[in-house]
Write an enzyme that holds these catalytic residues in place. Structure first.
Site, PDB file in Angstrom:
ATOM      1  N   ASP A   1      -2.170  -6.875  -5.223  1.00 56.09           N
ATOM      2  CA  ASP A   1      -2.936  -7.702  -4.288  1.00 56.09           C
ATOM      3  C   ASP A   1      -3.110  -9.106  -4.853  1.00 56.09           C
ATOM      4  O   ASP A   1      -3.188  -9.279  -6.071  1.00 56.09           O
ATOM      5  CB  ASP A   1      -4.325  -7.089  -4.080  1.00 56.09           C
ATOM      6  CG  ASP A   1      -4.241  -5.620  -3.716  1.00 56.09           C
ATOM      7  OD1 ASP A   1      -3.787  -5.335  -2.601  1.00 56.09           O
ATOM      8  OD2 ASP A   1      -4.607  -4.765  -4.548  1.00 56.09           O
TER       9      ASP A   1
ATOM     10  N   TYR B   1      -5.740  -9.583  -7.407  1.00 55.46           N
ATOM     11  CA  TYR B   1      -5.528  -9.057  -8.766  1.00 55.46           C
ATOM     12  C   TYR B   1      -5.018 -10.212  -9.621  1.00 55.46           C
ATOM     13  O   TYR B   1      -3.827 -10.328  -9.921  1.00 55.46           O
ATOM     14  CB  TYR B   1      -4.510  -7.918  -8.699  1.00 55.46           C
ATOM     15  CG  TYR B   1      -4.379  -7.075  -9.955  1.00 55.46           C
ATOM     16  CD1 TYR B   1      -5.364  -6.155 -10.309  1.00 55.46           C
ATOM     17  CD2 TYR B   1      -3.259  -7.166 -10.773  1.00 55.46           C
ATOM     18  CE1 TYR B   1      -5.236  -5.361 -11.440  1.00 55.46           C
ATOM     19  CE2 TYR B   1      -3.120  -6.374 -11.902  1.00 55.46           C
ATOM     20  CZ  TYR B   1      -4.117  -5.483 -12.229  1.00 55.46           C
ATOM     21  OH  TYR B   1      -3.986  -4.689 -13.345  1.00 55.46           O
TER      22      TYR B   1
ATOM     23  N   SER C   1      17.404  -0.115 -10.053  1.00 56.89           N
ATOM     24  CA  SER C   1      18.211   1.023  -9.613  1.00 56.89           C
ATOM     25  C   SER C   1      18.676   1.866 -10.806  1.00 56.89           C
ATOM     26  O   SER C   1      18.901   3.064 -10.680  1.00 56.89           O
ATOM     27  CB  SER C   1      19.406   0.551  -8.781  1.00 56.89           C
ATOM     28  OG  SER C   1      20.108  -0.433  -9.471  1.00 56.89           O
TER      29      SER C   1
HETATM   30  O1  LIG Z   1       1.955  -0.148  -9.540  1.00 56.93           O
HETATM   31  C1  LIG Z   1       0.921  -0.837  -9.581  1.00 56.93           C
HETATM   32  C2  LIG Z   1      -0.041  -0.779  -8.569  1.00 56.93           C
HETATM   33  C3  LIG Z   1      -1.173  -1.551  -8.697  1.00 56.93           C
HETATM   34  N1  LIG Z   1      -1.349  -2.364  -9.781  1.00 56.93           N
HETATM   35  C4  LIG Z   1      -2.532  -3.217  -9.872  1.00 56.93           C
HETATM   36  C5  LIG Z   1      -2.454  -4.361  -8.906  1.00 56.93           C
HETATM   37  C6  LIG Z   1      -3.325  -3.943  -7.761  1.00 56.93           C
HETATM   38  O2  LIG Z   1      -3.845  -5.044  -7.066  1.00 56.93           O
HETATM   39  C7  LIG Z   1      -4.390  -3.134  -8.502  1.00 56.93           C
HETATM   40  C8  LIG Z   1      -5.086  -2.137  -7.639  1.00 56.93           C
HETATM   41  O3  LIG Z   1      -4.125  -1.319  -7.026  1.00 56.93           O
HETATM   42  P1  LIG Z   1      -4.479  -0.469  -5.756  1.00 56.93           P
HETATM   43  O4  LIG Z   1      -5.259  -1.266  -4.793  1.00 56.93           O
HETATM   44  O5  LIG Z   1      -3.228   0.180  -5.294  1.00 56.93           O
HETATM   45  O6  LIG Z   1      -5.340   0.672  -6.411  1.00 56.93           O
HETATM   46  P2  LIG Z   1      -6.918   0.910  -6.461  1.00 56.93           P
HETATM   47  O7  LIG Z   1      -7.578   0.344  -5.271  1.00 56.93           O
HETATM   48  O8  LIG Z   1      -7.411   0.498  -7.794  1.00 56.93           O
HETATM   49  O9  LIG Z   1      -6.918   2.480  -6.410  1.00 56.93           O
HETATM   50  P3  LIG Z   1      -6.558   3.483  -5.238  1.00 56.93           P
HETATM   51  O10 LIG Z   1      -5.401   4.249  -5.752  1.00 56.93           O
HETATM   52  O11 LIG Z   1      -7.787   4.312  -5.128  1.00 56.93           O
HETATM   53  O12 LIG Z   1      -6.247   2.706  -3.990  1.00 56.93           O
HETATM   54  O13 LIG Z   1      -3.678  -2.465  -9.546  1.00 56.93           O
HETATM   55  C9  LIG Z   1      -0.397  -2.427 -10.774  1.00 56.93           C
HETATM   56  O14 LIG Z   1      -0.511  -3.140 -11.751  1.00 56.93           O
HETATM   57  N2  LIG Z   1       0.708  -1.661 -10.646  1.00 56.93           N
END
Ligand SMILES: O=c1ccn([C@H]2C[C@H](O)[C@@H](COP(=O)(O)OP(=O)(O)OP(=O)(O)O)O2)c(=O)[nH]1
Length: 144
Positions: free
Chosen positions: A82, A85, A64
């Site tokens: 996830d 990850y 906060s």
């Molecule tokens: O604030 C965050 C958000 C995500 N992650 C990591 C963990 C997560 O499992 C991975 C992938 O995140 P996400 O699925 O939201 O993104 P993406 O699928 O790589 O990309 P998109 O934004 O296209 O969904 O990145 C972080 O470290 N910090």
């Protein structure tokens, strides 16, 4: 009691602790010094990778006091980590936008997380009408 396997990328940050009784959210720390000018974006490294318990995900939000102390806003509002990850290079990061010139130092507590159970598997059943009374939203109950 669920156990989280955790890998630290540096000894420069304090180890995570679950503080019983106050808030069950766990603080996370910047693992590198980050200097930002007003209007800049950055993924702040949090120096940890984790294997969450089976069937769980983690949600990361700012503390906060983070905006007041550092002038940064988390750009995705809530980060979703996830369960998949969990590789050795899958370091958690906080995506931020700086509204003023600012410096975040190593070991500063800038955000917090907790784990949540994954939602159950869902299927969608398409209908013409839901057959329910409208509730109304977005201010429909008035101001007072
Ligand atoms: O604030 C965050 C958000 C995500 N992650 C990591 C963990 C997560 O499992 C991975 C992938 O995140 P996400 O699925 O939201 O993104 P993406 O699928 O790589 O990309 P998109 O934004 O296209 O969904 O990145 C972080 O470290 N910090």
């Amino acid at each position: 009691m669920p156990q989280i396997r955790i890998k630290y990328f540096t000894d420069a940050i304090e180890r995570l602790t679950y503080i019983d009784g106050k808030s069950d959210w766990i603080d996370l720390r910047a693992s590198e010094e980050v200097t930002l000018k007003a209007g800049e974006f950055c993924l702040i490294p949090l120096g940890v990778a984790m294997e969450l318990p089976e069937g769980y995900e983690a949600h990361v939000v700012p503390r906060s006091s983070t905006f007041k102390n550092y002038g940064i806003i988390q750009t995705n509002s809530c980060g979703i980590i996830d369960g998949t990850y969990c590789g050795d290079d899958d370091m958690w990061r906080m995506p931020v936008y700086a509204v003023r010139d600012t410096v975040i130092h190593v070991n500063d507590r800038i955000c917090q997380f907790r784990i949540f159970e994954n939602q159950p598997k869902i299927t969608f059943d398409e209908v013409e009408s839901l057959g329910n009374k409208n509730r109304g939203g977005f201010g429909s109950t008035g101001k007072q």
